[in-house]
Design a protein around this motif. Structure first.
Motif, PDB file in Angstrom:
ATOM      1  N   PHE A   9      15.099 -19.943  61.684  1.00  0.00           N
ATOM      2  CA  PHE A   9      16.743 -20.062  61.498  1.00  0.00           C
ATOM      3  C   PHE A   9      17.130 -18.813  60.966  1.00  0.00           C
ATOM      4  O   PHE A   9      18.296 -18.196  61.250  1.00  0.00           O
ATOM      5  N   LEU A  10      16.559 -18.561  59.651  1.00  0.00           N
ATOM      6  CA  LEU A  10      17.105 -17.234  59.058  1.00  0.00           C
ATOM      7  C   LEU A  10      16.726 -16.019  59.841  1.00  0.00           C
ATOM      8  O   LEU A  10      17.604 -15.144  59.840  1.00  0.00           O
ATOM      9  N   LEU A  11      15.701 -16.020  60.423  1.00  0.00           N
ATOM     10  CA  LEU A  11      15.230 -14.822  61.394  1.00  0.00           C
ATOM     11  C   LEU A  11      16.340 -14.707  62.270  1.00  0.00           C
ATOM     12  O   LEU A  11      16.483 -13.424  62.727  1.00  0.00           O
ATOM     13  N   ASP A  12      16.695 -15.786  63.040  1.00  0.00           N
ATOM     14  CA  ASP A  12      17.715 -15.792  64.037  1.00  0.00           C
ATOM     15  C   ASP A  12      19.130 -15.207  63.683  1.00  0.00           C
ATOM     16  O   ASP A  12      19.459 -14.075  64.257  1.00  0.00           O
ATOM     17  N   ILE A  13      19.513 -15.458  62.534  1.00  0.00           N
ATOM     18  CA  ILE A  13      20.736 -15.083  61.729  1.00  0.00           C
ATOM     19  C   ILE A  13      20.549 -13.611  61.699  1.00  0.00           C
ATOM     20  O   ILE A  13      21.574 -12.862  61.830  1.00  0.00           O
ATOM     21  N   TYR A  14      19.413 -13.395  60.996  1.00  0.00           N
ATOM     22  CA  TYR A  14      19.196 -11.942  60.592  1.00  0.00           C
ATOM     23  C   TYR A  14      19.188 -10.856  61.636  1.00  0.00           C
ATOM     24  O   TYR A  14      19.804  -9.745  61.836  1.00  0.00           O
ATOM     25  N   MET A  15      18.537 -11.440  62.871  1.00  0.00           N
ATOM     26  CA  MET A  15      18.342 -10.584  63.827  1.00  0.00           C
ATOM     27  C   MET A  15      19.844 -10.296  64.686  1.00  0.00           C
ATOM     28  O   MET A  15      20.029  -9.272  65.072  1.00  0.00           O
ATOM     29  N   LEU A  16      20.732 -11.664  64.670  1.00  0.00           N
ATOM     30  CA  LEU A  16      21.870 -11.317  65.385  1.00  0.00           C
ATOM     31  C   LEU A  16      22.847 -10.512  64.550  1.00  0.00           C
ATOM     32  O   LEU A  16      23.481  -9.577  65.254  1.00  0.00           O
ATOM     33  N   THR A  17      22.756 -10.439  63.151  1.00  0.00           N
ATOM     34  CA  THR A  17      23.577  -9.378  62.358  1.00  0.00           C
ATOM     35  C   THR A  17      23.168  -8.108  62.852  1.00  0.00           C
ATOM     36  O   THR A  17      24.081  -7.257  62.666  1.00  0.00           O
ATOM     37  N   LEU A  18      21.765  -7.889  62.685  1.00  0.00           N
ATOM     38  CA  LEU A  18      21.405  -6.638  62.951  1.00  0.00           C
ATOM     39  C   LEU A  18      21.757  -5.982  64.153  1.00  0.00           C
ATOM     40  O   LEU A  18      22.185  -4.670  64.240  1.00  0.00           O
ATOM     41  N   LEU A  45      29.648 -12.882  65.854  1.00  0.00           N
ATOM     42  CA  LEU A  45      30.370 -14.213  65.810  1.00  0.00           C
ATOM     43  C   LEU A  45      28.957 -15.169  66.091  1.00  0.00           C
ATOM     44  O   LEU A  45      29.073 -16.129  65.114  1.00  0.00           O
ATOM     45  N   ALA A  46      28.155 -14.884  66.850  1.00  0.00           N
ATOM     46  CA  ALA A  46      26.942 -15.708  66.857  1.00  0.00           C
ATOM     47  C   ALA A  46      26.177 -15.846  65.535  1.00  0.00           C
ATOM     48  O   ALA A  46      25.754 -17.001  65.206  1.00  0.00           O
ATOM     49  N   ALA A  47      26.074 -14.551  64.898  1.00  0.00           N
ATOM     50  CA  ALA A  47      25.409 -14.783  63.470  1.00  0.00           C
ATOM     51  C   ALA A  47      26.245 -15.676  62.580  1.00  0.00           C
ATOM     52  O   ALA A  47      25.694 -16.653  61.927  1.00  0.00           O
ATOM     53  N   LEU A  48      27.372 -15.383  62.683  1.00  0.00           N
ATOM     54  CA  LEU A  48      28.169 -16.295  61.391  1.00  0.00           C
ATOM     55  C   LEU A  48      28.462 -17.797  61.929  1.00  0.00           C
ATOM     56  O   LEU A  48      28.435 -18.556  61.135  1.00  0.00           O
ATOM     57  N   GLY A  49      28.264 -18.152  63.263  1.00  0.00           N
ATOM     58  CA  GLY A  49      28.326 -19.563  63.639  1.00  0.00           C
ATOM     59  C   GLY A  49      26.986 -20.086  63.286  1.00  0.00           C
ATOM     60  O   GLY A  49      27.244 -21.375  62.892  1.00  0.00           O
ATOM     61  N   ALA A  50      25.832 -19.330  63.365  1.00  0.00           N
ATOM     62  CA  ALA A  50      24.818 -20.002  63.073  1.00  0.00           C
ATOM     63  C   ALA A  50      24.523 -20.216  61.520  1.00  0.00           C
ATOM     64  O   ALA A  50      23.807 -21.044  61.097  1.00  0.00           O
ATOM     65  N   LEU A  51      25.172 -19.466  60.914  1.00  0.00           N
ATOM     66  CA  LEU A  51      25.177 -19.310  59.281  1.00  0.00           C
ATOM     67  C   LEU A  51      25.947 -20.715  58.788  1.00  0.00           C
ATOM     68  O   LEU A  51      25.528 -21.562  58.132  1.00  0.00           O
TER      69      LEU A  51
END
Length: 381
Positions: A9-18, A45-51
């Motif tokens: 989950f954290l890796l997903d957020i990190y990669m979307l943000t990067l 937006l996807a990174a923020l939504g996932a967070l």
């Protein structure tokens, strides 16, 4: 192999943000490519939504579910908008926001908020819908686009099919159990696929934008900026290719060399704006007066060339006379007319060497100028 869900989950957020940050940087560098800006918005937006969704269980469950999923649906809508921008269509803001607004309205329904299965089903179906719409934007103009779209279409369709298939396989009870720690399969595979999809689609979109930019730069480098027809470089390359084909097919070809008469006097008497207007008008006349297989270009100041594949000397003389007559009828300003002298050479005399064709046509053009201008002359060897 067991995947640790919080880590994924954290890796997903990190990669979307990067990826969103890199896309934002590329957009700021390109300045004119709005597709990159939309893609940056999609990823961020996807990174923020996932967070926000990840905050569930910290005492803000309702806000997390409502706001987080609205952001995720808005990200899907902006992704659809990115592809509309890429293919040259106007943004449809109601459509972009529709998924997020629908989720917000459903959030007012108590049963919807209490049913994990229903929420996941609606969220997944909206994702599938937006992904399919995004693919459709590319598919509907596939014949007009000059870049390769197959990788993007494949990724979008696989993403849509994966989400739909995962939903069908997991069904309601499995989705309910995943939040209780008994079955993390649905969420794990969804996060992993999202992670891989985000990386792939970001690089594919970047490649498409770069390919189109390179094609446009190349086209601009081979186009005369004033008359909007080919320049000398483009004419030479295209004419040599047509001549090679004529050799292979055993067909003749002819070349017209056109020079506007008294062009310096026109500039001196009426100004450079009028001279430019004469060049533009003749360039348009030449481009509209030839066949699709013919090649024309501006190869000098007021000098234009036209290669006629599969045309002998007689046909070339007819075409040249038609161009000369049309030019004599051009009216730039009240009482300001232009004329053109044209020299004609054919492969019967010069062979299939472009430089020799140009040299012989230039000799014929010299005869036309010496003979009084506003006339067509053929090389007489």
């Amino acid at each position: 192999m067991t995947l640790h869900l919080p880590t994924l989950f954290l890796l997903d957020i990190y990669m979307l943000t990067l990826l969103g940050g890199l896309m934002l940087h590329a957009w700021r560098r390109s300045k004119s490519e709005a597709t990159l800006g939309c893609m940056a918005g999609t990823l961020l937006l996807a990174a923020l939504g996932a967070l926000v969704v990840g905050l569930r269980g910290m005492g803000v469950d309702t806000l997390s579910i409502l706001l987080g999923n609205m952001l995720l649906q808005l990200a899907s809508g902006v992704g659809w908008a990115a592809m509309r921008v890429f293919v040259g269509r106007r943004l449809c803001w109601p459509g972009v926001a529709a998924g997020a607004l629908l989720w917000g309205l459903l959030g007012l329904w108590p049963y919807f908020m209490s049913s994990v299965s229903l929420r996941v089903t609606v969220s997944t179906l909206l994702t599938v819908l937006y992904t399919t719409l995004t693919a459709w934007e590319l598919w509907r103009v596939r014949r007009q686009l000059e870049v390769a779209i197959a990788p993007a279409l494949a990724l979008l369709l696989v993403h849509a099919l994966f989400c739909a298939g995962l939903l069908l396989v997991s069904r309601g009870p499995a989705i309910e159990r995943m939040w209780d720690g008994l079955d993390h399969g649905f969420l794990t595979w969804r996060l992993l696929e999202t992670f891989l999809f985000a990386i792939s689609i970001a690089f594919v979109i970047l490649a498409m934008v770069r390919e189109r930019a390179e094609l446009r730069y190349r086209a601009a480098a081979e186009r005369d900026p004033l008359t909007n027809i080919g320049n000398r470089r483009a004419f030479t390359g295209n004419a040599e290719a047509r001549l090679a084909r004529c050799v292979a097919e055993g067909r003749p070809a002819a070349l017209l060399l056109c020079d506007l008469d008294y062009f310096k006097q026109l500039n001196d008497s009426h100004g450079h704006a009028t001279g430019d207007a004469a060049l533009v008008a003749f360039g348009r006349l030449l481009a509209l007066g030839i066949r699709q297989q013919d090649v024309c270009g501006r190869i000098g100041g007021e000098e234009f060339a036209c290669l006629l594949p599969a045309a002998d000397e007689a046909v070339a003389l007819q075409v040249a006379e038609r161009i000369r007559q049309a030019c004599s009828e051009l009216l730039l300003e009240p009482e300001v007319r232009v004329s053109v002298s044209i020299g004609v050479a054919s492969t019967e005399q010069a062979g299939y060497d472009l430089s020799r064709l140009l040299a012989l046509a230039d000799q014929a053009l010299y005869r036309a100028k010496a003979g009084g201008r506003d006339r067509v002359e053929c090389f007489a060897g």
